[in-house]
Design a protein around this motif. Structure first.
Motif, PDB file in Angstrom:
ATOM      1  N   ARG A 176      25.326  44.007  36.236  1.00  0.00           N
ATOM      2  CA  ARG A 176      26.282  45.114  36.355  1.00  0.00           C
ATOM      3  C   ARG A 176      25.952  45.974  37.566  1.00  0.00           C
ATOM      4  NH1 ARG A 176      28.277  42.807  33.340  1.00  0.00           N
ATOM      5  NH2 ARG A 176      29.163  43.344  31.342  1.00  0.00           N
ATOM      6  N   VAL A 177      26.937  46.130  38.438  1.00  0.00           N
ATOM      7  CA  VAL A 177      26.773  46.972  39.618  1.00  0.00           C
ATOM      8  C   VAL A 177      26.617  48.413  39.158  1.00  0.00           C
ATOM      9  CG1 VAL A 177      27.916  47.758  41.725  1.00  0.00           C
ATOM     10  CG2 VAL A 177      28.167  45.389  40.984  1.00  0.00           C
ATOM     11  N   ARG A 178      25.641  49.122  39.746  1.00  0.00           N
ATOM     12  CA  ARG A 178      25.340  50.484  39.261  1.00  0.00           C
ATOM     13  C   ARG A 178      26.253  51.542  39.887  1.00  0.00           C
ATOM     14  NH1 ARG A 178      21.563  50.020  34.951  1.00  0.00           N
ATOM     15  NH2 ARG A 178      20.030  48.474  35.522  1.00  0.00           N
ATOM     16  N   SER A 179      26.642  51.340  41.169  1.00  0.00           N
ATOM     17  CA  SER A 179      27.414  52.420  41.805  1.00  0.00           C
ATOM     18  C   SER A 179      28.910  52.086  41.820  1.00  0.00           C
ATOM     19  CB  SER A 179      26.901  52.673  43.233  1.00  0.00           C
ATOM     20  OG  SER A 179      27.732  52.054  44.182  1.00  0.00           O
ATOM     21  N   ARG A 180      29.701  53.135  41.617  1.00  0.00           N
ATOM     22  CA  ARG A 180      31.152  52.934  41.530  1.00  0.00           C
ATOM     23  C   ARG A 180      31.767  52.405  42.826  1.00  0.00           C
ATOM     24  NH1 ARG A 180      35.415  53.865  38.370  1.00  0.00           N
ATOM     25  NH2 ARG A 180      37.091  55.010  39.370  1.00  0.00           N
ATOM     26  N   PRO A 181      31.427  52.989  43.986  1.00  0.00           N
ATOM     27  CA  PRO A 181      32.026  52.468  45.229  1.00  0.00           C
ATOM     28  C   PRO A 181      31.678  50.998  45.454  1.00  0.00           C
ATOM     29  CG  PRO A 181      30.964  54.582  45.630  1.00  0.00           C
ATOM     30  CD  PRO A 181      30.620  54.199  44.235  1.00  0.00           C
ATOM     31  N   LEU A 182      30.401  50.638  45.254  1.00  0.00           N
ATOM     32  CA  LEU A 182      30.022  49.233  45.440  1.00  0.00           C
ATOM     33  C   LEU A 182      30.758  48.358  44.423  1.00  0.00           C
ATOM     34  CD1 LEU A 182      28.301  46.999  46.761  1.00  0.00           C
ATOM     35  CD2 LEU A 182      26.464  47.539  45.140  1.00  0.00           C
ATOM     36  N   GLY A 183      30.897  48.877  43.204  1.00  0.00           N
ATOM     37  CA  GLY A 183      31.603  48.132  42.157  1.00  0.00           C
ATOM     38  C   GLY A 183      33.038  47.832  42.558  1.00  0.00           C
ATOM     39  N   MET A 184      33.678  48.802  43.220  1.00  0.00           N
ATOM     40  CA  MET A 184      35.078  48.591  43.621  1.00  0.00           C
ATOM     41  C   MET A 184      35.184  47.511  44.702  1.00  0.00           C
ATOM     42  SD  MET A 184      36.212  52.533  43.339  1.00  0.00           S
ATOM     43  CE  MET A 184      37.757  52.475  44.191  1.00  0.00           C
ATOM     44  N   VAL A 185      34.257  47.570  45.670  1.00  0.00           N
ATOM     45  CA  VAL A 185      34.257  46.551  46.739  1.00  0.00           C
ATOM     46  C   VAL A 185      33.996  45.178  46.121  1.00  0.00           C
ATOM     47  CG1 VAL A 185      33.057  45.763  48.831  1.00  0.00           C
ATOM     48  CG2 VAL A 185      33.446  48.211  48.462  1.00  0.00           C
ATOM     49  N   TYR A 186      33.010  45.141  45.227  1.00  0.00           N
ATOM     50  CA  TYR A 186      32.606  43.875  44.613  1.00  0.00           C
ATOM     51  C   TYR A 186      33.749  43.284  43.767  1.00  0.00           C
ATOM     52  CZ  TYR A 186      29.967  40.743  41.551  1.00  0.00           C
ATOM     53  OH  TYR A 186      29.534  39.657  40.848  1.00  0.00           O
ATOM     54  N   ASP A 187      34.435  44.150  43.025  1.00  0.00           N
ATOM     55  CA  ASP A 187      35.562  43.673  42.200  1.00  0.00           C
ATOM     56  C   ASP A 187      36.660  43.071  43.064  1.00  0.00           C
ATOM     57  OD1 ASP A 187      34.533  44.173  39.793  1.00  0.00           O
ATOM     58  OD2 ASP A 187      35.654  46.037  39.425  1.00  0.00           O
ATOM     59  N   THR A 188      36.927  43.738  44.198  1.00  0.00           N
ATOM     60  CA  THR A 188      37.973  43.229  45.094  1.00  0.00           C
ATOM     61  C   THR A 188      37.566  41.865  45.640  1.00  0.00           C
ATOM     62  OG1 THR A 188      38.412  45.496  45.716  1.00  0.00           O
ATOM     63  CG2 THR A 188      39.359  43.806  47.148  1.00  0.00           C
ATOM     64  N   TRP A 189      36.314  41.771  46.079  1.00  0.00           N
ATOM     65  CA  TRP A 189      35.814  40.499  46.617  1.00  0.00           C
ATOM     66  C   TRP A 189      35.901  39.405  45.546  1.00  0.00           C
ATOM     67  CZ3 TRP A 189      35.045  37.810  50.745  1.00  0.00           C
ATOM     68  CH2 TRP A 189      34.169  36.727  50.737  1.00  0.00           C
ATOM     69  N   SER A 190      35.438  39.719  44.320  1.00  0.00           N
ATOM     70  CA  SER A 190      35.442  38.713  43.236  1.00  0.00           C
ATOM     71  C   SER A 190      36.848  38.207  42.953  1.00  0.00           C
ATOM     72  CB  SER A 190      34.923  39.298  41.926  1.00  0.00           C
ATOM     73  OG  SER A 190      33.713  39.876  42.098  1.00  0.00           O
ATOM     74  N   SER A 191      37.815  39.122  43.035  1.00  0.00           N
ATOM     75  CA  SER A 191      39.170  38.706  42.683  1.00  0.00           C
ATOM     76  C   SER A 191      39.738  37.706  43.700  1.00  0.00           C
ATOM     77  CB  SER A 191      40.087  39.920  42.519  1.00  0.00           C
ATOM     78  OG  SER A 191      40.179  40.561  43.757  1.00  0.00           O
ATOM     79  N   LEU A 192      39.102  37.633  44.889  1.00  0.00           N
ATOM     80  CA  LEU A 192      39.570  36.686  45.911  1.00  0.00           C
ATOM     81  C   LEU A 192      38.961  35.293  45.736  1.00  0.00           C
ATOM     82  CD1 LEU A 192      39.141  38.982  49.069  1.00  0.00           C
ATOM     83  CD2 LEU A 192      41.261  38.481  47.825  1.00  0.00           C
ATOM     84  N   LEU A 193      37.897  35.215  44.935  1.00  0.00           N
ATOM     85  CA  LEU A 193      37.131  33.954  44.892  1.00  0.00           C
ATOM     86  C   LEU A 193      37.913  32.755  44.361  1.00  0.00           C
ATOM     87  CD1 LEU A 193      33.604  35.349  43.986  1.00  0.00           C
ATOM     88  CD2 LEU A 193      34.552  34.767  46.216  1.00  0.00           C
ATOM     89  N   PRO A 194      38.757  32.918  43.325  1.00  0.00           N
ATOM     90  CA  PRO A 194      39.540  31.750  42.905  1.00  0.00           C
ATOM     91  C   PRO A 194      40.396  31.194  44.052  1.00  0.00           C
ATOM     92  CG  PRO A 194      39.605  33.442  41.216  1.00  0.00           C
ATOM     93  CD  PRO A 194      38.952  34.060  42.416  1.00  0.00           C
TER      94      PRO A 194
END
Ligand SMILES: C[S@@+](CC[C@H](N)C(=O)[O-])C[C@H]1O[C@@H](n2cnc3c(N)ncnc32)[C@H](O)[C@@H]1O
Length: 254
Positions: A176-194
Motif C-alpha cells: 500500500r502506497v503511503r502518500s496520497r499524491p504518489l498513490g494517485m500517480v501510481y493508480d493512474t499508471w496501474s490503470s494503463l497496464l492492461p
C-alpha cells in the motif's frame, strides 16, 4: 409462485481473483492460465510495467538477505528465476525454485545466465504444499507470488515448515502506497497496464488480473499479522518506493 433456487457458495470456499470473487477451487487453474499466457513476455513486461524498478526491489531483497556460501535458498513461486539468479550471483550456495507453472520455469531455464547454472534446481510444485523436506532451507523467499496463491496462510505455514530453526523468510510483494499524491500517480499508471499488456503481449485480461490482484492484496500491517499468526517471529516490514512494494521478513526461531 415458485421460489427461484440460487446456489450460494459459502464464503469460506470463495477467494479473490483480481476484483472477482470465485470458488477457491478454481483460483489455481485460473492463475496457471494467466502465467501460461504471460510466460514468454513476462521478463520484458516486468521491466515495462515497473519501469525497471522491480530490479532495484529484487536487488534490495538480496542485499537484506546477504547470501552466504553455505546457504540453501528455496524461492517459492520463483517463476523465471530472478531471485535465485541474484542469490547465487551474490554468493549463495544452492537455490531451489518452486513454481506451479512449467511455462514460467521453462522461460527461466532458457535465460543465458540460468542455463545449466550450478547449484540451481527447478521444482514443479505448489507453495501451499511445497515438495521440499521440513527444516531443510536456510532461507525461503516468495517474490510477487503470495498474492497469486489461493490459501496464503497455508503457504506461509509451508514456508515456516521447510525453514531450519534460525532460518529467515522474506516476502517481496506489492503493498500500500503511503502518500496520497504518489498513490494517485501510481493508480493512474496501474490503470494503463492492461493496455500495455494488450500491445506488448497481446493479452489485456491477464494484465487486468495482475493489476487487480495487486490492489486487493493485504496491506503491510495485515501481512505482518498474517506472518505472525503463521508462527514467524521478529516480523518486520520495509517499504520500497513509498510502499508501492514491501519486503516482509520473519524468523523461525525453533
Ligand atoms: C508474478 S510471478 C513472480 C515470479 C518471480 N518470483 C519474480 O519475482 O519475477 C508469480 C509466479 O507465481 C507462480 N505461482 C502462482 N501460484 C502459485 C502457487 N500456488 N505455487 C507456486 N507458484 C505459484 C506463478 O506461476 C508465477 O510464476
Amino acid at each position: 409462485m415458485s421460489k427461484k433456487s440460487t446456489t450460494k457458495i459459502p464464503e469460506a470456499e470463495t477467494t479473490d481473483f483480481g476484483y472477482a470473487t470465485i470458488p477457491a477451487s478454481e483460483k489455481a487453474g485460473r492463475v496457471r492460465a494467466v502465467f501460461d499466457s504471460v510466460a514468454s513476455s513476462y521478463d520484458v513486461m516486468n521491466d515495462v510495467m515497473s519501469l525497471g524498478i522491480h530490479r532495484y526491489w529484487k536487488d534490495r531483497l538480496i542485499s537484506l538477505i546477504s547470501p552466504d556460501t553455505g546457504q540453501h535458498l528455496v524461492d517459492l513461486a520463483g517463476g523465471t528465476g530472478d531471485i535465485a539468479a541474484r542469490f547465487l550471483a551474490a554468493g549463495g550456495a544452492r537455490a531451489t525454485i518452486v513454481d506451479i507453472n512449467l511455462e514460467m520455469m521453462m522461460a527461466g531455464r532458457n535465460r543465458p545466465n540460468l542455463m545449466d547454472r550450478a547449484g540451481l534446481e527447478w521444482v514443479a510444485g505448489d507453495a501451499e504444499a511445497v515438495p521440499v523436506a521440513s527444516a531443510s532451507a536456510d532461507l525461503v523467499t516468495i517474490a510477487f507470488g503470495l498474492r497469486n496463491v489461493t490459501n496464503r496462510d497455508a503457504a506461509l505455514k509451508e514456508a515456516l515448515r521447510i525453514l531450519k530453526p534460525g532460518g529467515r523468510f522474506y516476502c517481496l510483494e506489492f503493498s500500500r502506497v503511503r502518500s496520497r499524491p504518489l498513490g494517485m500517480v501510481y493508480d493512474t499508471w496501474s490503470s494503463l497496464l492492461p493496455a500495455f499488456g494488450e500491445v506488448i503481449a497481446r493479452d489485456r485480461e491477464s494484465y487486468r488480473y495482475l493489476v487487480e490482484s495487486i490492489r486487493r492484496f493485504p496491506d503491510q500491517e495485515t501481512l505482518a499479522a498474517m506472518m505472525a499468526a503463521a508462527g514467524f517471529s521478529r516480523v518486520k516490514c520495509l517499504d520500497l518506493s513509498g510502499g508501492i512494494a514491501a519486503i516482509h521478513c520473519g524468523w523461525k526461531l525453533d
